[in-house]
Design a protein around this motif. Structure first.
Motif, PDB file in Angstrom:
ATOM      1  N   THR A 450      19.593 -15.185 -16.840  1.00 12.52           N
ATOM      2  CA  THR A 450      19.229 -13.992 -16.067  1.00 12.52           C
ATOM      3  C   THR A 450      20.256 -13.600 -15.015  1.00 12.52           C
ATOM      4  N   SER A 451      20.865 -14.566 -14.330  1.00 12.33           N
ATOM      5  CA  SER A 451      21.778 -14.243 -13.222  1.00 12.33           C
ATOM      6  C   SER A 451      23.123 -13.760 -13.752  1.00 12.33           C
ATOM      7  N   HIS A 452      23.089 -12.638 -14.416  1.00 13.99           N
ATOM      8  CA  HIS A 452      24.251 -12.065 -15.095  1.00 13.99           C
ATOM      9  C   HIS A 452      24.199 -10.555 -14.905  1.00 13.99           C
ATOM     10  N   HIS A 453      25.336  -9.927 -14.851  1.00 13.07           N
ATOM     11  CA  HIS A 453      25.393  -8.462 -14.801  1.00 13.07           C
ATOM     12  C   HIS A 453      24.539  -7.884 -15.919  1.00 13.07           C
ATOM     13  N   PRO A 454      23.713  -6.900 -15.688  1.00 16.09           N
ATOM     14  CA  PRO A 454      23.631  -6.014 -14.517  1.00 16.09           C
ATOM     15  C   PRO A 454      22.686  -6.507 -13.416  1.00 16.09           C
ATOM     16  N   PHE A 455      22.422  -7.815 -13.369  1.00 13.95           N
ATOM     17  CA  PHE A 455      21.691  -8.445 -12.269  1.00 13.95           C
ATOM     18  C   PHE A 455      20.285  -7.867 -12.086  1.00 13.95           C
ATOM     19  N   LYS A 456      19.543  -7.886 -13.180  1.00 17.46           N
ATOM     20  CA  LYS A 456      18.154  -7.431 -13.124  1.00 17.46           C
ATOM     21  C   LYS A 456      17.230  -8.637 -12.994  1.00 17.46           C
ATOM     22  N   ILE A 457      16.071  -8.417 -12.390  1.00 21.34           N
ATOM     23  CA  ILE A 457      15.007  -9.409 -12.374  1.00 21.34           C
ATOM     24  C   ILE A 457      13.738  -8.736 -12.858  1.00 21.34           C
ATOM     25  N   PRO A 458      12.730  -9.494 -13.265  1.00 25.57           N
ATOM     26  CA  PRO A 458      11.485  -8.861 -13.718  1.00 25.57           C
ATOM     27  C   PRO A 458      10.928  -7.912 -12.651  1.00 25.57           C
ATOM     28  N   PRO A 459      10.465  -6.756 -13.052  1.00 32.07           N
ATOM     29  CA  PRO A 459       9.969  -5.761 -12.075  1.00 32.07           C
ATOM     30  C   PRO A 459       8.932  -6.313 -11.112  1.00 32.07           C
ATOM     31  N   ASP A 506      28.040 -22.480 -15.051  1.00 33.39           N
ATOM     32  CA  ASP A 506      29.186 -22.254 -15.935  1.00 33.39           C
ATOM     33  C   ASP A 506      30.423 -21.814 -15.161  1.00 33.39           C
ATOM     34  N   HIS A 507      30.216 -20.938 -14.157  1.00 36.68           N
ATOM     35  CA  HIS A 507      31.331 -20.436 -13.351  1.00 36.68           C
ATOM     36  C   HIS A 507      30.751 -19.672 -12.175  1.00 36.68           C
ATOM     37  N   PRO A 508      31.514 -19.411 -11.134  1.00 35.24           N
ATOM     38  CA  PRO A 508      31.025 -18.559 -10.045  1.00 35.24           C
ATOM     39  C   PRO A 508      31.004 -17.101 -10.490  1.00 35.24           C
ATOM     40  N   ASN A 509      30.407 -16.275  -9.661  1.00 36.36           N
ATOM     41  CA  ASN A 509      30.427 -14.843  -9.917  1.00 36.36           C
ATOM     42  C   ASN A 509      31.136 -14.169  -8.745  1.00 36.36           C
ATOM     43  N   GLU A 510      30.804 -12.929  -8.474  1.00 31.32           N
ATOM     44  CA  GLU A 510      31.479 -12.185  -7.416  1.00 31.32           C
ATOM     45  C   GLU A 510      31.319 -12.886  -6.065  1.00 31.32           C
ATOM     46  N   PRO A 511      32.420 -13.142  -5.346  1.00 36.32           N
ATOM     47  CA  PRO A 511      32.316 -13.829  -4.057  1.00 36.32           C
ATOM     48  C   PRO A 511      32.068 -12.855  -2.903  1.00 36.32           C
ATOM     49  N   TRP A 512      31.446 -13.392  -1.858  1.00 34.02           N
ATOM     50  CA  TRP A 512      31.272 -12.642  -0.618  1.00 34.02           C
ATOM     51  C   TRP A 512      31.992 -13.350   0.529  1.00 34.02           C
ATOM     52  N   LEU A 513      31.896 -14.675   0.535  1.00 33.49           N
ATOM     53  CA  LEU A 513      32.534 -15.461   1.591  1.00 33.49           C
ATOM     54  C   LEU A 513      34.036 -15.571   1.335  1.00 33.49           C
ATOM     55  N   GLU A 514      34.819 -15.481   2.386  1.00 30.16           N
ATOM     56  CA  GLU A 514      36.270 -15.436   2.263  1.00 30.16           C
ATOM     57  C   GLU A 514      36.848 -16.687   1.607  1.00 30.16           C
ATOM     58  N   GLU A 515      36.303 -17.864   1.898  1.00 29.37           N
ATOM     59  CA  GLU A 515      36.907 -19.097   1.395  1.00 29.37           C
ATOM     60  C   GLU A 515      36.756 -19.252  -0.118  1.00 29.37           C
ATOM     61  N   TYR A 516      35.931 -18.412  -0.723  1.00 29.67           N
ATOM     62  CA  TYR A 516      35.774 -18.473  -2.178  1.00 29.67           C
ATOM     63  C   TYR A 516      36.591 -17.396  -2.891  1.00 29.67           C
ATOM     64  N   LYS A 517      37.362 -16.621  -2.129  1.00 29.71           N
ATOM     65  CA  LYS A 517      38.152 -15.534  -2.713  1.00 29.71           C
ATOM     66  C   LYS A 517      39.597 -15.958  -2.925  1.00 29.71           C
ATOM     67  N   ASN A 518      39.791 -17.074  -3.630  1.00 29.63           N
ATOM     68  CA  ASN A 518      41.144 -17.525  -3.942  1.00 29.63           C
ATOM     69  C   ASN A 518      41.118 -18.269  -5.275  1.00 29.63           C
ATOM     70  N   VAL A 519      42.274 -18.762  -5.690  1.00 28.75           N
ATOM     71  CA  VAL A 519      42.391 -19.342  -7.027  1.00 28.75           C
ATOM     72  C   VAL A 519      41.514 -20.566  -7.219  1.00 28.75           C
ATOM     73  N   LEU A 520      41.255 -21.317  -6.157  1.00 32.64           N
ATOM     74  CA  LEU A 520      40.410 -22.498  -6.278  1.00 32.64           C
ATOM     75  C   LEU A 520      38.940 -22.129  -6.096  1.00 32.64           C
ATOM     76  N   GLY A 521      38.662 -21.251  -5.148  1.00 32.73           N
ATOM     77  CA  GLY A 521      37.292 -20.825  -4.924  1.00 32.73           C
ATOM     78  C   GLY A 521      36.677 -20.186  -6.148  1.00 32.73           C
ATOM     79  N   GLY A 522      37.512 -19.591  -6.981  1.00 31.70           N
ATOM     80  CA  GLY A 522      37.031 -18.957  -8.202  1.00 31.70           C
ATOM     81  C   GLY A 522      36.525 -19.932  -9.238  1.00 31.70           C
ATOM     82  N   PHE A 523      36.660 -21.243  -8.981  1.00 31.29           N
ATOM     83  CA  PHE A 523      36.161 -22.270  -9.902  1.00 31.29           C
ATOM     84  C   PHE A 523      35.070 -23.127  -9.250  1.00 31.29           C
ATOM     85  N   SER A 524      34.585 -22.732  -8.077  1.00 29.46           N
ATOM     86  CA  SER A 524      33.671 -23.560  -7.293  1.00 29.46           C
ATOM     87  C   SER A 524      32.236 -23.446  -7.797  1.00 29.46           C
TER      88      SER A 524
END
Length: 656
Positions: A450-459, A506-524
């Motif tokens: 479920t936690s996948h684009h387009p990021f819907k949840i049950p109504p 499986d992998h991270p998704n779109e980051p919000w926190l700055e420390e996850y917006k780099n080459v290593l954070g993208g695998f956290s």
């Protein structure tokens, strides 16, 4: 105009119109491919001793999907040529050109299929596009081909016979639609374009292996869905498909950073054999892989940000982590969902290309299912998406899992989210019920959707979970709730206290926190182990990764047989504290608190990712000795990985 359109479609119903002729000729090629598969099996039946009539029938039916894709790729030009709504397409000249296009393109495809009847014995896999790179510098190709033709003359006869079948049975359309005047010409063209668009839609579906957007275009690894042994995928596949699907996918190149196996293994070896002090303990294993749930979204992994008001979106996981053994610095081995099963279930990382898309995906390798099977384990994997999505069913089937439960087995389309699969809450409840039915001991894995684009949840849950800053945050809260309900559904089962739970994503998704917006954070991603007894609680700063899950789990069970795994035992303090990932043509090696970026020849940077999470200070020049040490390690890992995949050496004890 209505009469013109009606007349046009009346001609389509004519017995030998251009559309029925096209369909007949494509089906004829499908028949020839099936005959080629039977011949391939017959001439190589000694390699497939356990394939009886029932399994061969399953393989033949499964092979039709790959044949259809290959036939359509081979005949794209012919299909377009036949579908073009030009008024002269029934003419002799036009149809003779189409006929020769059909004969020439398909005869080449049949030749490739026929050649593998013999060439398979030397490679034990279908030929892929890497063959052209292997022989691109050879100057004696013509003499080699001539010698091959003489030594294996029967292959040439097979090729000629199958091609002759196409020539003799080829159907040429005879219907003709006469047009007079501009209006009739326009009507003819417009009607033909509509039919052409519809037909091309079907062609695209055939090329991809299905209509669903959640199903990636089928590739070599999807053949695993129809076999019990990796070698049998060669029967399911055909050579043209294997070539088409690997064009542009670079095969690995052998490296020799270390000239001897002794030197190489002294620095890094993927061969493991534990020496437990106690007997094997047959605990149940449950591996939970959460779609896109990166470490950033989990409060327990970001307590250092609590003073800034950050709480995360996973209250249940936070509470569970407090009763688990978690690894603070944990990473995925890839950035795509198709990377996670090889990494978690077989300890094969993603390097350069996703493993399931490489020519080596049919290699013999051990998985957690095959390693535990001799100890009496039943194994199953669950994924709420349509069966075949991401190739997960094929991968788990090929690598020893006894059962697969997908959207088909779930059996209630009312719970389909309309995009990716069954809602997490319902599918985790299904998972809980099936676990109760599995014989013990069991090894079961599940991949949420479920936690996948387009990021819907049950109504019914709109407004229930915090929406945070990004659309995914609400979905993370929903998946966390689904996990809570799953946990509550099984916690009173008698087998629950004898079960080791492994949690990751499986992998991270779109980051919000700055420390996850780099080459290593993208695998956290999170990695933590939970045992209901409360005997496995703690936290470690040892860097962890997906490929560590297999050896760590086996170690916890006191497993003693040798096996190959590119990861390490996280509970062994003597193991080398490394992780490895690959991004943008660069290897990323984490060692203890350091991150090395290495392009295969040179080190690009060294960072202390624990004190410098934003990776702003390249300390390579200040830490030359550490840089050199990490270079030696990453070279050893890369050499072991590439050469073992190329040589098909992924088993500690080769099959006999």
């Amino acid at each position: 105009m209505y009469n013109n359109i009606a007349h046009y479609f009346r001609t389509i119903r004519f017995k030998n119109n251009i559309y029925t002729a096209l369909a007949f000729n494509l089906l004829l090629v499908m028949l020839v491919f099936t005959l080629g598969r039977l011949l391939f099996f017959w001439f190589n039946r000694g390699y497939f001793g356990e394939v009886g009539t029932d399994r061969l029938l399953t393989i033949l039916l499964g092979g039709l999907k790959f044949d259809l894709s290959a036939v359509l790729y081979t005949n794209l030009l012919y299909v377009v040529f036949m579908l073009l709504p030009v008024t002269f397409r029934y003419g002799n000249v036009y149809q003779n050109i189409a006929k020769w296009i059909f004969w020439i393109f398909n005869s080449v495809a049949i030749l490739a299929n026929s050649a593998d009847i013999v060439y398979f014995r030397f490679t034990l896999r279908r030929t892929t596009a890497t063959l052209f790179a292997e022989f691109e510098n050879e100057t004696n190709i013509v003499p080699l081909l001539l010698k091959f033709s003489v030594d294996y003359w029967y292959v040439i006869l097979i090729w000629l016979a199958l091609t002759a079948l196409l020539v003799v049975l080829y159907r040429k359309p005879k219907a003709f639609f006469e047009t007079r005047g501009l209006v009739q010409h326009a009507t003819y063209s417009a009607s033909g374009l509509v039919v052409m668009a519809l037909c091309m839609g079907l062609v695209v579906a055939g090329l991809r292996g299905g209509f669903r957007h959640s199903t990636r275009p089928i590739t070599l690894s999807n053949a695993g869905e129809f076999v019990k042994e990796p070698l049998e995928t060669a029967i399911v596949l055909n050579t043209p498909f294997s070539i088409y699907r690997t064009i542009g996918v670079k095969g690995l190149e052998r490296v020799s950073y270390y000239p001897s196996e002794e030197q190489l293994s002294a620095i890094y070896s993927p061969v493991h054999q534990f020496e437990p002090k106690e007997p094997f303990r047959p605990m149940n294993i449950v591996i939970i892989i959460m779609e896109s749930v990166g470490r950033e979204y989990i409060g327990a992994y970001n307590r250092h940000l609590s003073e800034q008001g950050y709480r995360g979106f996973t209250p249940f996981l936070d509470s569970l982590i407090d009763q688990s053994f978690m690894f603070q610095h944990s990473f995925s081995n890839g950035r795509k969902s198709i990377d996670v099963l090889p990494s978690v279930l077989t300890s094969i990382p993603m390097m350069v290309e996703p493993f399931v898309l490489t020519p080596y995906s049919a290699n013999n390798l051990n998985s957690i299912a095959t390693l535990l099977k001799p100890h009496g384990y039943t194994s199953a994997f669950f994924h709420g998406a349509p069966n075949g999505s991401m190739g997960h069913q094929a991968f788990t089937t090929m690598h020893g899992f006894d059962k697969y439960f997908g959207m088909t087995e779930y059996g209630n389309s009312k719970d389909f989210d309309g995009m990716w699969g069954i809602w997490d809450e319902e599918f985790f409840q299904f998972f809980a019920q099936k676990l109760k039915e599995l014989p013990q001991p069991f090894c079961a894995g599940i991949f949420s959707v479920t936690s996948h684009h387009p990021f819907k949840i049950p109504p019914r849950y709109e407004g229930v979970f915090p929406k945070g800053h990004l659309p995914i945050h609400q979905c993370i809260g929903y998946t966390d709730y689904a996990l809570r309900r799953f946990y509550n559904a099984i916690k009173n089962e008698p087998w629950f206290v004898n079960t080791l739970f492994v949690f990751t994503a499986d992998h991270p998704n779109e980051p919000w926190l700055e420390e996850y917006k780099n080459v290593l954070g993208g695998f956290s991603v999170p990695i933590f182990f939970h045992h209901p007894s409360g005997n496995l609680i703690g936290q470690s700063n040892t860097p962890a990764q997906h490929i560590d899950i297999l050896p760590t789990t086996l170690s916890y069970l006191n497993f003693s047989k040798p096996f190959v795994a590119f990861g390490k035992n996280l509970f062994d303090e003597a193991s080398v504290p490394i992780t490895i990932s690959y991004s943008n043509s660069t290897y990323q090696l984490v060692f203890d608190k350091y991150l090395l970026l290495f392009d295969g020849q040179h080190s690009l940077g060294l960072y202390n990712y624990q004190t410098d999470p934003m990776l702003r200070q390249n300390i390579k020049s200040q830490k030359e000795q550490m840089t050199y040490k990490l270079e030696q390690i990453v070279k050893a890992v890369v050499q072991q990985y590439k050469n073992r995949l190329i040589d098909d050496r992924l088993l500690a004890e080769p099959k006999r």
